[in-house]
Enzyme design. Sequence first.
Site, PDB file in Angstrom:
ATOM      1  N   LYS A 183       0.651  -5.239  -2.621  1.00  0.00           N
ATOM      2  CA  LYS A 183       2.058  -4.920  -2.359  1.00  0.00           C
ATOM      3  C   LYS A 183       2.289  -4.823  -0.854  1.00  0.00           C
ATOM      4  CE  LYS A 183       4.657  -1.454  -1.574  1.00  0.00           C
ATOM      5  NZ  LYS A 183       5.690  -2.018  -0.673  1.00  0.00           N
ATOM      6  N   GLU A 258      -6.507   3.160   5.938  1.00  0.00           N
ATOM      7  CA  GLU A 258      -6.367   2.852   7.367  1.00  0.00           C
ATOM      8  C   GLU A 258      -5.026   3.425   7.794  1.00  0.00           C
ATOM      9  OE1 GLU A 258      -8.677   1.419   9.106  1.00  0.00           O
ATOM     10  OE2 GLU A 258      -9.936   0.839   7.428  1.00  0.00           O
TER      11      GLU A 258
HETATM   12  P1  NAD Z   1       4.259   3.459   5.462  1.00  0.00           P
HETATM   13  O1  NAD Z   1       3.216   4.457   5.147  1.00  0.00           O
HETATM   14  O2  NAD Z   1       5.667   3.899   5.465  1.00  0.00           O
HETATM   15  O3  NAD Z   1       4.185   2.231   4.422  1.00  0.00           O
HETATM   16  C1  NAD Z   1       3.005   1.502   4.238  1.00  0.00           C
HETATM   17  C2  NAD Z   1       3.065   0.854   2.860  1.00  0.00           C
HETATM   18  O4  NAD Z   1       3.055   1.866   1.865  1.00  0.00           O
HETATM   19  C3  NAD Z   1       4.318   0.021   2.608  1.00  0.00           C
HETATM   20  O5  NAD Z   1       4.008  -1.107   1.832  1.00  0.00           O
HETATM   21  C4  NAD Z   1       5.186   0.981   1.787  1.00  0.00           C
HETATM   22  O6  NAD Z   1       6.136   0.334   0.970  1.00  0.00           O
HETATM   23  C5  NAD Z   1       4.127   1.676   0.962  1.00  0.00           C
HETATM   24  N1  NAD Z   1       4.520   2.989   0.435  1.00  0.00           N
HETATM   25  C6  NAD Z   1       5.377   3.888   0.959  1.00  0.00           C
HETATM   26  N2  NAD Z   1       5.487   4.953   0.132  1.00  0.00           N
HETATM   27  C7  NAD Z   1       4.662   4.727  -0.919  1.00  0.00           C
HETATM   28  C8  NAD Z   1       4.338   5.462  -2.100  1.00  0.00           C
HETATM   29  N3  NAD Z   1       4.878   6.637  -2.377  1.00  0.00           N
HETATM   30  N4  NAD Z   1       3.439   4.934  -2.955  1.00  0.00           N
HETATM   31  C9  NAD Z   1       2.865   3.728  -2.691  1.00  0.00           C
HETATM   32  N5  NAD Z   1       3.158   2.982  -1.612  1.00  0.00           N
HETATM   33  C10 NAD Z   1       4.037   3.484  -0.723  1.00  0.00           C
HETATM   34  O7  NAD Z   1       3.842   2.803   6.864  1.00  0.00           O
HETATM   35  P2  NAD Z   1       4.628   1.721   7.727  1.00  0.00           P
HETATM   36  O8  NAD Z   1       5.810   2.343   8.366  1.00  0.00           O
HETATM   37  O9  NAD Z   1       4.838   0.481   6.941  1.00  0.00           O
HETATM   38  O10 NAD Z   1       3.519   1.379   8.833  1.00  0.00           O
HETATM   39  C11 NAD Z   1       3.334   2.149   9.962  1.00  0.00           C
HETATM   40  C12 NAD Z   1       2.133   3.060   9.834  1.00  0.00           C
HETATM   41  O11 NAD Z   1       0.972   2.308   9.465  1.00  0.00           O
HETATM   42  C13 NAD Z   1       1.766   3.736  11.140  1.00  0.00           C
HETATM   43  O12 NAD Z   1       1.442   5.078  10.910  1.00  0.00           O
HETATM   44  C14 NAD Z   1       0.543   2.956  11.623  1.00  0.00           C
HETATM   45  O13 NAD Z   1      -0.289   3.670  12.502  1.00  0.00           O
HETATM   46  C15 NAD Z   1      -0.112   2.643  10.324  1.00  0.00           C
HETATM   47  N6  NAD Z   1      -1.016   1.497  10.475  1.00  0.00           N
HETATM   48  C16 NAD Z   1      -2.358   1.713  10.450  1.00  0.00           C
HETATM   49  C17 NAD Z   1      -3.237   0.665  10.653  1.00  0.00           C
HETATM   50  C18 NAD Z   1      -4.733   0.865  10.635  1.00  0.00           C
HETATM   51  O14 NAD Z   1      -5.452  -0.119  10.491  1.00  0.00           O
HETATM   52  N7  NAD Z   1      -5.244   2.077  10.774  1.00  0.00           N
HETATM   53  C19 NAD Z   1      -2.728  -0.619  10.867  1.00  0.00           C
HETATM   54  C20 NAD Z   1      -1.349  -0.799  10.882  1.00  0.00           C
HETATM   55  C21 NAD Z   1      -0.499   0.264  10.673  1.00  0.00           C
END
Ligand code: NAD
Length: 498
Positions: A183, A258
């Site tokens: 997803k 991650e």
């Molecule tokens: P997010 O946590 O809002 O969303 C990430 C994913 O999770 C999306 O696909 C979203 O639709 C899904 N999601 C959200 N709520 C959910 C739920 N309740 N159940 C299941 N899935 C759910 O993050 P974002 O805004 O898309 O990305 C930014 C964040 O990602 C930042 O904190 C960044 O540091 C982190 N990030 C980490 C890495 C790494 O490798 N450590 C890499 C890239 C981004």
Amino acid sequence: MTSGFIPPKAVRQFGSWIDGAWSFRQGAQIMSVNPANGTRVSLLHEAGEGLVDQACVRAHAAFEAGWRLSSGEQRSNVLMRTAGLIRENVDELAWFEMAESGKPHKQARLEIERSAMLWEFAATQARSLTGDSFGGLGKDYLALTLRAPVGVAAIVTPWNFPFLIVSQKLPFALVAGCAAVVKPSELTSATTLLLGPILKQAGLPDGVCNIVTGSGRLTGEALLKHPLTRMISFTGSTAVGKHAMEIGARMLKKVSLELGGKNAHIVMNDADLGAALDAVLHGAFLNAGQSCNQGGRILLQNGIAKDFTRKFIEAARSIPVGDTLRDDVLMGPIISEAQYRKILGYIEIGKAEGATLALGGTCREEAGGRYIDPTVFTEVASSMRIAQEEIFGPVCTIQSFETLDEAFAIANGTDYGLSAGIWTRDTAAALKAARELEAGTVWVNTYLDGPAELPFGGLGASGIGREVGRVGCEEFMDIKTVQLRSGGYQPRWIGKAI
Ligand code: NAD
């Protein structure tokens, strides 16, 4: 252009990719927009619980029907062909990546090419994922360990590096023999969805990889909670990662996370200052700072701090910000209104906390895009929120220090532990940093390198588990111990006094 791809004039419609075909079963519609100009890019049909269930059932069936026992040769061929098709389709993939995430076109293209390398690397691992053998257990007794795929992996990815991040997970899951339901973020689903037909063309059996689109709240939640997904591989915010872990704990799934970062980038007096300046700029402002690896906490040794700060600010001031199709642009827009407001909020917090706004803080909404200029705070204390919390925007802080130990104390003084960098010509200092910096990756005299051979992941609030490299394949596998006796069994119950 390699494929003669012409950017679409109309909105592209996507369903979910289930069992080797598009499924447009009706769900709420989600429109992705180009954050640089507000134009509409893709129309998604949100997968509800029913479609997610179908995706998981099909994945499980394809796993059992053969993928789990497929040969390394077959897996390697599929992954290698996928890499080739990614390269053939680089124009289309790079265009959608740019259009949905708002990253400069050149950068998007590099990321697609780097992703193809990850698929190639995973292919090379397919024929050498071996277990161990134990020949020293005694006469007539041999044991071995087999690596077995975990099962169906639920893969959930964020918006900031959509294709690169799915490529850090999916080929490694497939090479391990897992099936997957992916997803992507609802903001940037297109390039992940385009992988569906690519995988089919590369020869992946239908159902082994299914891709569902939709919000986290509905589609993501249904996927993580589905009883047939035996592993959760999640990249995203720390808050949602904790939630994923809770679901995994309740259902005893394997979980790999991650998450966010608040990374320190250290420059010592004896560093190659020209190279360091470039790397510190790149680390702070790549992807408009919307990067988990952002080197947003810049730590300068006292001897060079004043001069380096001046040069850094001058260079940051001249970073071209704007239209992502322009070849000279290095920084595009902020992904969404919510993220834009959050970053501007942190700039206000920094000012209110008493840090000095040495550059930027300026923003503009033009032609449907939202831009924030490179922003630098000086006179920063480690306790300030801008030095502790992930801002996820083009905002960085500069602090100075005298001794290496002081630098480590500042660097290690947050909840996060994703990555850290240090610039020095002193080998002893470099080695000490490698040991003392609490981060999953420590870069010495470089920053943001990421060869496919090397594991990647974080400590503390930055996550659990590692992906990429050989370890990245093993994450998707369990170890099974097999014990074989060819004689010499000693009765333990029958005829024995117990
Ligand atoms: P997010 O946590 O809002 O969303 C990430 C994913 O999770 C999306 O696909 C979203 O639709 C899904 N999601 C959200 N709520 C959910 C739920 N309740 N159940 C299941 N899935 C759910 O993050 P974002 O805004 O898309 O990305 C930014 C964040 O990602 C930042 O904190 C960044 O540091 C982190 N990030 C980490 C890495 C790494 O490798 N450590 C890499 C890239 C981004």
